[in-house]
Design an enzyme around this catalytic site. Sequence first.
Site, PDB file in Angstrom:
ATOM      1  N   SER A   1       0.816  -1.207   0.000  1.00 29.32           N
ATOM      2  CA  SER A   1       0.000   0.000   0.000  1.00 29.32           C
ATOM      3  C   SER A   1       0.854   1.263   0.000  1.00 29.32           C
ATOM      4  O   SER A   1       0.325   2.368   0.120  1.00 29.32           O
ATOM      5  CB  SER A   1      -0.926   0.013   1.226  1.00 29.32           C
TER       6      SER A   1
ATOM      7  N   LEU B   1       2.654   4.518  -0.947  1.00 33.42           N
ATOM      8  CA  LEU B   1       2.438   5.530  -1.972  1.00 33.42           C
ATOM      9  C   LEU B   1       3.625   5.648  -2.913  1.00 33.42           C
ATOM     10  O   LEU B   1       3.492   6.146  -4.032  1.00 33.42           O
ATOM     11  CB  LEU B   1       2.154   6.890  -1.317  1.00 33.42           C
ATOM     12  N   ASN B   2       4.790   5.187  -2.468  1.00 34.45           N
ATOM     13  CA  ASN B   2       5.959   5.192  -3.348  1.00 34.45           C
ATOM     14  C   ASN B   2       5.767   4.306  -4.568  1.00 34.45           C
ATOM     15  O   ASN B   2       6.359   4.544  -5.625  1.00 34.45           O
ATOM     16  CB  ASN B   2       7.202   4.714  -2.578  1.00 34.45           C
TER      17      ASN B   2
ATOM     18  N   ARG C   1       3.441   4.022  -6.649  1.00 32.47           N
ATOM     19  CA  ARG C   1       2.849   4.597  -7.851  1.00 32.47           C
ATOM     20  C   ARG C   1       3.913   5.157  -8.784  1.00 32.47           C
ATOM     21  O   ARG C   1       3.629   5.457  -9.943  1.00 32.47           O
ATOM     22  CB  ARG C   1       1.823   5.667  -7.486  1.00 32.47           C
TER      23      ARG C   1
ATOM     24  N   ASP D   1      -7.899   8.641  -8.921  1.00 28.21           N
ATOM     25  CA  ASP D   1      -9.108   7.964  -9.375  1.00 28.21           C
ATOM     26  C   ASP D   1     -10.372   8.782  -9.144  1.00 28.21           C
ATOM     27  O   ASP D   1     -11.489   8.264  -9.262  1.00 28.21           O
ATOM     28  CB  ASP D   1      -9.245   6.605  -8.682  1.00 28.21           C
TER      29      ASP D   1
ATOM     30  N   ARG E   1       0.702  23.676  -5.651  1.00 26.28           N
ATOM     31  CA  ARG E   1       0.867  24.230  -4.314  1.00 26.28           C
ATOM     32  C   ARG E   1       2.267  24.839  -4.235  1.00 26.28           C
ATOM     33  O   ARG E   1       2.956  24.927  -5.237  1.00 26.28           O
ATOM     34  CB  ARG E   1       0.681  23.149  -3.239  1.00 26.28           C
TER      35      ARG E   1
ATOM     36  N   ASN F   1       2.023   9.939   3.056  1.00 26.00           N
ATOM     37  CA  ASN F   1       1.756  11.214   2.414  1.00 26.00           C
ATOM     38  C   ASN F   1       3.041  11.661   1.717  1.00 26.00           C
ATOM     39  O   ASN F   1       4.101  11.054   1.892  1.00 26.00           O
ATOM     40  CB  ASN F   1       1.345  12.248   3.476  1.00 26.00           C
ATOM     41  N   CYS F   2       2.940  12.713   0.898  1.00 22.35           N
ATOM     42  CA  CYS F   2       4.086  13.480   0.402  1.00 22.35           C
ATOM     43  C   CYS F   2       4.873  12.845  -0.739  1.00 22.35           C
ATOM     44  O   CYS F   2       5.938  13.353  -1.102  1.00 22.35           O
ATOM     45  CB  CYS F   2       5.078  13.806   1.529  1.00 22.35           C
TER      46      CYS F   2
ATOM     47  N   ASP G   1       4.115  13.028  -3.785  1.00 27.22           N
ATOM     48  CA  ASP G   1       4.125  14.036  -4.835  1.00 27.22           C
ATOM     49  C   ASP G   1       5.173  15.116  -4.572  1.00 27.22           C
ATOM     50  O   ASP G   1       5.869  15.569  -5.488  1.00 27.22           O
ATOM     51  CB  ASP G   1       2.740  14.663  -4.986  1.00 27.22           C
TER      52      ASP G   1
END
Length: 352
Positions: A129, A131-132, A134, A151, A180, A238-239, A241
């Site tokens: 799971s 996030l890295n 992606r 999505d 941002r 998080n983070c 991006d």
Amino acid sequence: MWKKSRLKFHTITSMVNVLLYVCLLLPLPLGAFSFHTLPSDPCDPANEPGRRNLRADQITVLINGYSESRIPLLQTIAATYSASPLVSSVLVLWGNPSTSSQTLAHLAHNLSISSFGQATISLVRQRSSSLNDRFLPRSSIETQAVLICDDDVEVDHKSFHFAFRIWRSNPDNLIGFFVRSHDLDLSSRKWIYTVHPDKYSIVLTKFMILKSQNLFEYSCKGGSNMSEMRKTVDRMQNCEDILMNFVVADQANKGPILVGAERVRDWGDARNDENDDGRLESENGARKSVKAVGLSSRRGEHRKRRGECIREFHKLLGRMPLRYSYGKVVNSVGEQGLCMKRGKLVFCDQYQ
């Protein structure tokens, strides 16, 4: 022109929804469909884009999927992208490890038969799971450009095509519709995450176009410091991006480019109107449960936590690579001079 474009967008979206509904009613032989997983070593040198002959005239779309409640919207978004002649393939990256194999098999089947163009739609079950994941390089990516998107964000074709055209002219920059900024808080002498009305330095992964080489740089290079920064992403959930913006800005010494869009619908934005049970009202009155349910959607401390990420990345990297950009690229070259017509000052190309 706006009304015609909007009507066309709604017509395409409605057609997609109807066909997907029909697909869901078809009998499903579960054994006939499967979903993909990553090779054991995505950082194998053979996967490095620089060593492969990649197409420059098309783009690969990577859609991050996690919430089962968003599956109908996810299918619509994937099918809409597949209809574009600029898209080589669409990969749906499923990062929820608790989703059952049967649910994923149904999703893989429906995605595989919902493409409206030459582009295939595939479901990839992520190895975790994180996030890295992606940003993992993939041998199935056959294009120089990659679109990273969520999505719950619908983009009209004209805006998508324009953004890709801008990227082709600026392949070292990140391109996006949502931005941002970082800043230095002089009172606390700390880096913070914020929004400025006149400048920006961070493109969000709601819609981010980048070159495929950046995936390899993010996931496989940078040594121990980069490894620690990826661990920060996992710890904060998080983070990812922000870290990609660090990676790209550090290499290119350039800021991102904000592109103007005609119609981008962000279903997951917390500023959407909600009724008491948290369901968002769509434009035709239908009620859709598309709340902020992703891994990084905790609202209360969101900005504070992302500021912590910026400070940690800066500390580990030893410098601040983020660069400010100003203005927005728009798909219009209208007259800017004013003329007096019928007693009013208007743009000179009006009322011709």
